[in-house]
Design a protein around this motif. Sequence first.
Motif, PDB file in Angstrom:
ATOM      1  N   ARG A  36     -15.325 -53.487   5.320  1.00 15.88           N
ATOM      2  CA  ARG A  36     -16.623 -53.325   6.013  1.00 15.88           C
ATOM      3  C   ARG A  36     -16.891 -52.205   5.678  1.00 15.88           C
ATOM      4  NH1 ARG A  36     -17.685 -53.268  12.314  1.00 15.88           N
ATOM      5  NH2 ARG A  36     -17.431 -51.099  12.021  1.00 15.88           N
ATOM      6  N   ASP A  41      -8.743 -51.855  17.123  1.00 15.44           N
ATOM      7  CA  ASP A  41      -9.672 -50.925  16.423  1.00 15.44           C
ATOM      8  C   ASP A  41     -10.133 -51.823  15.129  1.00 15.44           C
ATOM      9  OD1 ASP A  41     -11.437 -49.304  15.393  1.00 15.44           O
ATOM     10  OD2 ASP A  41     -10.101 -47.745  15.052  1.00 15.44           O
ATOM     11  N   HIS A  42     -11.455 -52.529  15.021  1.00 13.39           N
ATOM     12  CA  HIS A  42     -11.821 -52.986  13.841  1.00 13.39           C
ATOM     13  C   HIS A  42     -12.851 -52.229  13.149  1.00 13.39           C
ATOM     14  CE1 HIS A  42     -15.080 -53.842  16.597  1.00 13.39           C
ATOM     15  NE2 HIS A  42     -15.896 -53.839  15.594  1.00 13.39           N
ATOM     16  N   THR A  43     -12.859 -51.046  13.651  1.00 16.75           N
ATOM     17  CA  THR A  43     -13.958 -50.147  12.691  1.00 16.75           C
ATOM     18  C   THR A  43     -13.147 -49.854  11.318  1.00 16.75           C
ATOM     19  OG1 THR A  43     -13.357 -48.217  13.843  1.00 16.75           O
ATOM     20  CG2 THR A  43     -15.041 -49.612  14.956  1.00 16.75           C
TER      21      THR A  43
END
Lengths: 80, 228
Positions: free
Chosen positions: B105, B174-176
Amino acid sequence: MRFRVRITRRDGIADPEGTTTAHALRELGYQEVTGVSFGRDILVDLDVDDETEAIGKVVEMCERLLANPVIEEFTVELLS
Amino acid sequence: MRTAVIVFPGSNCEHDVAHVLRSLGAEPELVFHRDRDLTGADGIVLPGGFAHGDYLRTGAIARFSPVMAEVERHAAAGTPVIGICNGFQILTEAGLLPGAMVANRGLRFICRHVLVRVESTDSVLTRNADVGDVLRIPLNSYQGNFVLDTDRLAALEERGGVLLRYVDEKGHPDHTINGTTIAGIANAAGNVAGVMPHPERASERLLGSSDGLVLLESFVASMAKLPA
C-alpha cells in the motif's frame, strides 16, 4: 494465431496501483472518478492450425502460469 | 542436518541464510534451481531475492523451476520448508502456502526494521519462540502485501496459521506498514512456513538486532527432529 490474454484483478482484492492512481486523478480535479483498477495484456503467438485447440491451450496457459487465480481473472481473445 | 538452500537466477540472500544456518550447527548446501535431486535434505530454504527477475508475478516463474517438484514432494512428506521474502512469494505461487502478494500500500519499496509479534508457535519457524514475543527484523520488499479472500483468511486465522503479525510500538496490529498485518504464515501441518521480513539479517548483534535468530533456531530444531 495471435491471442490477447487480459489479466484483471479480482473484485475485493487490494489493488494499490489502482487506488493510488484514482487518488491522483481526483487530486487533478476529476472528482467523478470512483475507481481505477490495473490489469495487463499478454500477446501469445501460437503455431497451431485448429482454433478450438489453440483456445484450449491458451486457457490452460492462463490457469497454470499467466494468471494467479487467488487474485486475478482472465479473458482470452483471438486477434488474428 | 543437511539443509538445501535453493538458488534461483536472481536469488540474493542465499549466502546470508547459509551463514546463519552454519553458525547454528546445520550443514547448508546451495542447490541450483535446475537440480532435481534433494535426496537426504533434512530441510529446505527458499531464500530472498528476485527470482527470474520477478517477471510476470513475483515467484510465478520460479515455481516451475525443475527443483520445485522435489520441494513439493518434501513438503508433502513433512520436511521443514521455509521461504523468506521472495521465497515466501514462491511458496504461495506454488500453492504450498495460501494467499498471494500484491504491491505495498502506498507503492513504496520498504527497507527498514519492523516489529512483528509471534502469534502461533505451531510451526517449524516459530516453535522455539513464545506467543507474544515481539521481534525487530528488517523488511525488504515491494510486493509484501499479503492478500487472501475473506473466507480463506478467516480459516487461516482460525487454525492458527498466522505465525507473525506486524505491530506498532505499543504492540497493536499495524497494517500501515505495507497494507497487511500478516508477516508470516504456515500450512496446516506447520512444516511449510513463509516469512516476509528477513530473520537472517537480524541474527547477530553487529547487524543491529539478533531477534531473527529464534526463527532460524526453530527451523534448525525442526530439522533435528528435537521434541518441541
